[in-house]
Design an enzyme around this catalytic site. Structure first.
Site, short mmCIF file in Angstrom:
data_model
loop_
_atom_site.label_atom_id
_atom_site.label_comp_id
_atom_site.label_asym_id
_atom_site.label_seq_id
_atom_site.Cartn_x
_atom_site.Cartn_y
_atom_site.Cartn_z
N HIS A 86 0.81 -1.22 0.00
CA HIS A 86 0.00 0.00 0.00
C HIS A 86 0.84 1.27 0.00
O HIS A 86 0.32 2.36 -0.28
CB HIS A 86 -1.00 0.00 1.17
CG HIS A 86 -0.39 0.22 2.52
ND1 HIS A 86 -0.25 -0.78 3.44
CD2 HIS A 86 0.07 1.34 3.12
CE1 HIS A 86 0.28 -0.29 4.55
NE2 HIS A 86 0.47 1.01 4.38
N ASP B 211 -0.80 -7.45 0.82
CA ASP B 211 -0.24 -6.12 1.11
C ASP B 211 1.27 -6.19 1.26
O ASP B 211 1.86 -5.56 2.14
CB ASP B 211 -0.88 -5.52 2.36
CG ASP B 211 -0.58 -4.02 2.48
OD1 ASP B 211 -0.28 -3.39 1.44
OD2 ASP B 211 -0.65 -3.48 3.60
N GLY C 79 4.16 6.00 8.08
CA GLY C 79 5.58 5.90 7.76
C GLY C 79 6.22 4.65 8.32
O GLY C 79 7.27 4.21 7.86
N ASN C 80 5.59 4.06 9.35
CA ASN C 80 6.07 2.78 9.88
C ASN C 80 5.72 1.62 8.97
O ASN C 80 6.31 0.53 9.07
CB ASN C 80 5.47 2.50 11.25
CG ASN C 80 6.30 3.02 12.40
OD1 ASN C 80 5.86 3.87 13.17
ND2 ASN C 80 7.53 2.52 12.52
N SER C 81 4.73 1.81 8.10
CA SER C 81 4.28 0.71 7.23
C SER C 81 5.44 0.12 6.45
O SER C 81 6.25 0.84 5.86
CB SER C 81 3.22 1.21 6.26
OG SER C 81 2.03 1.54 6.93
N ILE D 16 -11.39 -20.38 -7.46
CA ILE D 16 -12.52 -21.29 -7.64
C ILE D 16 -13.24 -21.00 -8.94
O ILE D 16 -13.73 -21.91 -9.61
CB ILE D 16 -13.50 -21.17 -6.45
CG1 ILE D 16 -12.77 -21.54 -5.15
CG2 ILE D 16 -14.71 -22.07 -6.64
CD1 ILE D 16 -13.59 -21.30 -3.90
N GLY D 17 -13.31 -19.74 -9.32
CA GLY D 17 -13.97 -19.37 -10.57
C GLY D 17 -15.44 -19.03 -10.40
O GLY D 17 -16.27 -19.43 -11.22
N SER E 80 -18.32 -15.75 -8.92
CA SER E 80 -18.58 -14.46 -8.28
C SER E 80 -19.68 -14.71 -7.26
O SER E 80 -20.60 -15.48 -7.51
CB SER E 80 -19.01 -13.41 -9.29
OG SER E 80 -20.25 -13.76 -9.89
#
Length: 393
Positions: free
Chosen positions: A34, A82, A155-157, A211-212, A214
């Site tokens: 992110h 992430d 900023g720690n991310s 799985i394919g 929605s």
């Protein structure tokens, strides 16, 4: 071992800052996705502070005790976990020592290292407040994280969470904030990053099973309203996906995955992502709405064909709504339909049901089809959109 970096674009001099962890002698750095991808909702700052990979033209890495930045290359990123990998042109680095996040216990010492508010090489300490915390982001992605009360700020991310031995046990990724909230930071367990990092380094992307389908969450409220169980309602099945060759059908509700109860799509995805490509899984289904979906599919096909035939052109379906008592289909036309056109479409649909019913007995019983044709009507006509209400009884 714990660098900081920033990203800039051609159209602005603004910067996004974050932290990272050196994981190899030859310059690979593990960080959060992110920080470099503004589309991720995990960002601890406003999205305007970050830039997508395609927009960024430079990523600079600042190493501990070195004043000059080093330009880095984005090797790969993965929004699902992430995580992202950067690479700098160095071969003399000391990588972080990897710990075992599976053995972390509540109450152990923890230390966060990073670049909060652009204050490089900041260290904060605390304890492990919790493990295996299930945290869901704004996109519905579920993360299993380590909780700590060591101060984590913007900023720690991407920075390191280490134990008392200085071993890396997590990647700091987010914090909870707001009135009355203090000391609730979260880190991605380092064990869960190892395979992802290897894939990003080797291919720049992550391959994971799918799985394919929605699907839509069936909440308690929807469950009561439609008289179906809480779970994942299957809206559609991909024509080339794994589910196509299974017994899964649109309208089914998935209530268990490999024997474990699921209630949301994010839970289903998490359990699916724990599997390997090629694994066989068992889905427990509620199939009480199958006959409605099959009937509705047949009715939709007939109606679509009638609209196209009468208007002498292809008509685009914009959407549909289905429940136990009626179907509603929304179609877009290039003009408001006349009464004659409406009558012609109604007649053609009714004729098609009467003429072709012997071919459709497995989907639409004769008596139900006759009722369906007799009670078809058009309503709420406006502009160039036609809403069709088709009653089942």
């Amino acid at each position: 071992n714990f660098p900081t970096f920033s990203a800039a674009t051609q159209s602005t001099t603004s910067k996004a800052t974050g932290s990272g962890v050196i994981i190899s002698k030859d310059g690979y750095i593990l960080t959060n996705n992110h920080i470099i991808d503004t589309s991720s909702s995990s960002s601890s700052s406003s999205s305007s502070s970050y830039y997508t990979v395609s927009e960024a033209n430079k990523v600079l890495v600042y190493l501990y005790n070195e004043d000059d930045p080093i330009e880095a290359k984005i090797i790969g990123s993965d929004s699902v976990t992430d995580l992202a990998i950067l690479k700098i042109d160095r071969d003399d680095l000391t990588p972080a020592e990897i710990g075992d996040s599976d053995s972390v216990q509540v109450g152990e010492f923890a230390m966060a290292i990073g670049n909060p508010l652009d204050m490089r090489n900041t260290v904060t300490s605390g304890i492990i407040s919790g493990v295996n915390r299930e945290i869901e982001d704004d996109n519905g992605t579920m993360y299993t994280l380590i909780q700590t009360d060591a101060a984590i700020n913007a900023g720690n991310s991407g920075g390191a969470l280490v134990n008392a031995d200085g071993k890396l046990i997590g990647i700091n990724t987010l914090k909870m904030s707001g009135t009355g909230i203090e000391g609730m930071g979260f880190a991605i367990p380092i064990n869960s990053t190892l395979d992802i990092s290897e894939q990003l380094i080797s291919t720049g992307k992550v391959k994971r099973p799918y799985i394919g389908i929605s699907g839509t969450d069936v909440s308690e409220t929807l469950s009561e309203y439609y008289n179906i169980p809480v779970g994942v309602y299957v809206r559609s099945i991909q024509s080339d996906g794994p589910a196509k060759s299974s017994d899964l059908k649109p309208g089914d509700v998935i209530v268990k995955f490999n024997g474990e109860k699921i209630e949301t799509m994010s839970q289903l995805n998490k359990k699916k992502n724990d599997c390997k490509i090629g694994d066989e899984v068992t889905l427990t289904l509620d199939i009480q709405r199958r006959h409605l979906i099959e009937r509705n599919h047949s009715a939709t096909h007939l109606l679509h064909a009638a609209l196209s035939n009468v208007l002498k052109k292809h008509v685009k379906q914009m959407g549909s709504y289905v429940d136990e008592n009626y179907l509603r289909f929304d179609y877009e036309t290039d003009h408001k339909l006349s009464n004659d056109e409406i009558k012609a479409i109604e007649q053609e649909v009714n004729d098609k049901i009467s003429e072709g019913i012997q071919e459709k007995t497995e989907i639409l019983p004769i008596e139900e089809a006759k009722k369906l044709g007799a009670e078809m009507e058009f309503s709420e006509k406006y502009g160039n959109t036609v809403r069709v209400v088709e009653f089942s009884d």
